[in-house]
Design an enzyme around this catalytic site. Sequence first.
Site, mmCIF file in Angstrom:
data_model
loop_
_atom_site.group_PDB
_atom_site.id
_atom_site.type_symbol
_atom_site.label_atom_id
_atom_site.label_comp_id
_atom_site.label_asym_id
_atom_site.label_seq_id
_atom_site.Cartn_x
_atom_site.Cartn_y
_atom_site.Cartn_z
ATOM 1 N N TYR A 190 -2.659 6.339 -0.269
ATOM 2 C CA TYR A 190 -1.577 6.411 -1.269
ATOM 3 C C TYR A 190 -1.927 7.412 -2.368
ATOM 4 O O TYR A 190 -1.107 8.244 -2.761
ATOM 5 C CB TYR A 190 -1.394 5.005 -1.850
ATOM 6 C CG TYR A 190 -0.289 4.835 -2.857
ATOM 7 C CD1 TYR A 190 0.983 4.434 -2.455
ATOM 8 C CD2 TYR A 190 -0.508 5.030 -4.223
ATOM 9 C CE1 TYR A 190 1.996 4.238 -3.392
ATOM 10 C CE2 TYR A 190 0.500 4.848 -5.157
ATOM 11 C CZ TYR A 190 1.750 4.453 -4.733
ATOM 12 O OH TYR A 190 2.755 4.270 -5.661
ATOM 13 N N ARG A 210 8.215 -1.111 -7.946
ATOM 14 C CA ARG A 210 7.808 -1.707 -9.221
ATOM 15 C C ARG A 210 7.462 -0.597 -10.194
ATOM 16 O O ARG A 210 8.252 -0.232 -11.042
ATOM 17 C CB ARG A 210 6.634 -2.672 -8.997
ATOM 18 C CG ARG A 210 6.289 -3.528 -10.216
ATOM 19 C CD ARG A 210 5.064 -4.397 -9.950
ATOM 20 N NE ARG A 210 3.881 -3.596 -9.721
ATOM 21 C CZ ARG A 210 3.005 -3.227 -10.658
ATOM 22 N NH1 ARG A 210 3.181 -3.620 -11.899
ATOM 23 N NH2 ARG A 210 1.948 -2.481 -10.365
ATOM 24 N N HIS A 227 1.810 -4.753 10.108
ATOM 25 C CA HIS A 227 0.735 -5.001 9.131
ATOM 26 C C HIS A 227 -0.518 -5.517 9.846
ATOM 27 O O HIS A 227 -1.518 -5.822 9.188
ATOM 28 C CB HIS A 227 1.162 -6.045 8.104
ATOM 29 C CG HIS A 227 2.101 -5.544 7.033
ATOM 30 N ND1 HIS A 227 1.978 -4.321 6.432
ATOM 31 C CD2 HIS A 227 3.162 -6.148 6.427
ATOM 32 C CE1 HIS A 227 2.930 -4.188 5.511
ATOM 33 N NE2 HIS A 227 3.661 -5.272 5.493
ATOM 34 N N TRP A 285 7.417 3.681 1.015
ATOM 35 C CA TRP A 285 7.414 5.144 0.804
ATOM 36 C C TRP A 285 7.201 5.848 2.145
ATOM 37 O O TRP A 285 7.930 6.784 2.500
ATOM 38 C CB TRP A 285 6.294 5.471 -0.180
ATOM 39 C CG TRP A 285 6.236 6.872 -0.694
ATOM 40 C CD1 TRP A 285 7.205 7.837 -0.590
ATOM 41 C CD2 TRP A 285 5.142 7.461 -1.411
ATOM 42 N NE1 TRP A 285 6.772 8.993 -1.208
ATOM 43 C CE2 TRP A 285 5.517 8.776 -1.711
ATOM 44 C CE3 TRP A 285 3.894 7.000 -1.832
ATOM 45 C CZ2 TRP A 285 4.679 9.646 -2.418
ATOM 46 C CZ3 TRP A 285 3.063 7.857 -2.543
ATOM 47 C CH2 TRP A 285 3.453 9.163 -2.828
ATOM 48 N N SER A 315 0.806 -1.230 0.000
ATOM 49 C CA SER A 315 0.000 0.000 0.000
ATOM 50 C C SER A 315 0.834 1.272 0.000
ATOM 51 O O SER A 315 0.278 2.347 0.187
ATOM 52 C CB SER A 315 -0.859 0.031 1.253
ATOM 53 O OG SER A 315 -1.712 -1.055 1.281
ATOM 54 N N GLY A 316 2.143 1.130 -0.112
ATOM 55 C CA GLY A 316 2.994 2.319 -0.022
ATOM 56 C C GLY A 316 3.754 2.386 1.301
ATOM 57 O O GLY A 316 4.232 3.458 1.702
HETATM 58 P P1 A3P Z 1 3.424 -0.952 -7.410
HETATM 59 O O1 A3P Z 1 3.602 -2.438 -7.309
HETATM 60 O O2 A3P Z 1 2.033 -0.572 -7.834
HETATM 61 O O3 A3P Z 1 4.455 -0.288 -8.218
HETATM 62 P P2 A3P Z 1 4.712 -1.557 -0.031
HETATM 63 O O4 A3P Z 1 5.833 -0.636 0.225
HETATM 64 O O5 A3P Z 1 3.584 -1.414 0.935
HETATM 65 O O6 A3P Z 1 5.166 -2.975 -0.227
HETATM 66 O O7 A3P Z 1 4.048 -1.094 -1.421
HETATM 67 C C1 A3P Z 1 4.750 -1.276 -2.623
HETATM 68 C C2 A3P Z 1 4.130 -0.358 -3.665
HETATM 69 O O8 A3P Z 1 4.529 0.994 -3.408
HETATM 70 C C3 A3P Z 1 4.633 -0.710 -5.053
HETATM 71 O O9 A3P Z 1 3.568 -0.353 -5.928
HETATM 72 C C4 A3P Z 1 5.819 0.227 -5.182
HETATM 73 O O10 A3P Z 1 6.240 0.444 -6.491
HETATM 74 C C5 A3P Z 1 5.264 1.491 -4.534
HETATM 75 N N1 A3P Z 1 6.314 2.397 -4.058
HETATM 76 C C6 A3P Z 1 7.488 2.086 -3.469
HETATM 77 N N2 A3P Z 1 8.170 3.194 -3.172
HETATM 78 C C7 A3P Z 1 7.436 4.237 -3.596
HETATM 79 C C8 A3P Z 1 7.631 5.660 -3.575
HETATM 80 N N3 A3P Z 1 8.719 6.192 -3.072
HETATM 81 N N4 A3P Z 1 6.654 6.431 -4.094
HETATM 82 C C9 A3P Z 1 5.530 5.886 -4.599
HETATM 83 N N5 A3P Z 1 5.291 4.561 -4.651
HETATM 84 C C10 A3P Z 1 6.226 3.751 -4.149
#
Ligand code: A3P
Length: 317
Positions: free
Chosen positions: A215, A283, A130, A71, A67-68
Site C-alpha cells: 500500500y 476512512r 483473503h 483500491w 490493506s487497500g
Molecule cells: P484507512 O482505514 O486507513 O483509511 P480494504 O479495502 O482492504 O478494506 O482497506 C481499507 C483501507 O484502504 C482504508 O484505510 C481505506 O480508507 C483505504 N482506501 C480505500 N480506498 C482507497 C483508495 N482509493 N486509495 C487509498 N486508500 C484507500
Amino acid sequence: LVKDQEEMNKKIEDLIATLPVDSEGSVPLYQFKGCWYPSFAIRGNIAADLHFQAQDSDIFLASPPKSGTTWMKALIFSIVNRNRYPPNESPLLTTHPHNLIQYIEFRHYLNGNIPENLDQLLKPRLFATHSHYASLPHSITHSSCRIVYICRNPLDTFVSLYHSPRSSKITQQDMDATYEKYCRGIIHFGPFWDNILGYWQASLEKPEKVLFLKYEDLKEDIVFQMKRLAKFLGFPFSVEEENEGLVEEISSLCSFESLKNLEVNRSDKPTRPGGPPANSFYRKGEVGDFVNHLNPSMVENLVTITQEKFAGSGLVF
Ligand code: A3P
C-alpha cells in the site's frame, strides 16, 4: 447428487467442529489450514477447493483485510477493462469496487454454495480472496492464473481494522483487547504475518504468478506501480496510452478522494448481504495514521513482533 451434497455438508460441519475456535469476537473464528476464518468462509473455501476450476487467464486479488483491497479492485478492474470502458464511462462510477470483483470464499462460494454462472463473467475473470496462499483453493495454485497481492504495514492495518464496523465502539478497553488479539494473530484471515509471508515466498519463487505490492509503495508512486501492475497482468500500457495520460486518468478515477465521493460509495448500505456498509471501506486513506491512535509502547511491541516474524525473509515494513 443432493444426497452427496448433504453428506459433504455433514463432513464439513464435523470438520469445523474439530477446529481451534475463538468465540470472543463478533463472530466465532476457526483456524483452518493456519488461517482464521468465520465459518461461512471456511465452507466457501472448501467448496471452492473442491469445485472451482481456474482458467489461466483468471486474475486473483489477494490481501489481508484493511490493506487497500478496495483500491486494488478499482485499479485492476480499470486496467484490464480499459478498452471496454474509458474512465468517464467506467462501471466504477456506479458500482462499488467490491461488487466488480467478488470474493471467492464469501461471495461466489459463500457457505458452500456452488455458483453456476462463473463462465459468464467477463474475461479475464476477476476474483478476490483473503485466504492465505497455503489455504487457497487447489486450482488457483495449480493453474497459470495470476495473483496480485497487496498488503500494508501492520500498524496502519490494525488501526484501519480497528475502525472498521467489524470492531466494537472505540474505547481504550476495546482497543487494548482488539490489539491483544491482533498481536496473537486471531483476526479475520490472520495471523497477519502468516498471510503476508505465504504470498511473499510465492512471489519470490514464482514472480510470473504472484505480484507482491505494498500500500505504501502505491501511495508513494501510483503511476510507476500501475505500470508494473498492468505489465504483470498482461495488459501493459502502450507508449501512446502513456503519452495520452491514460495511466494518470485511471489513477485519479481510482484515488481515495474520487471513489469516496461517489454516491455508490457513500451509501451506508452493505455491499453484500450481512457485509459492512459501502462507505466503511473509505476512512482516511493515509500512510502513518497509527500515530494518532496507538501509544508508543503499542507501536514498539507490534514493530518488534513484525521484525521477529519477518526475520530472514527479506521483507521490511
Ligand atoms: P484507512 O482505514 O486507513 O483509511 P480494504 O479495502 O482492504 O478494506 O482497506 C481499507 C483501507 O484502504 C482504508 O484505510 C481505506 O480508507 C483505504 N482506501 C480505500 N480506498 C482507497 C483508495 N482509493 N486509495 C487509498 N486508500 C484507500
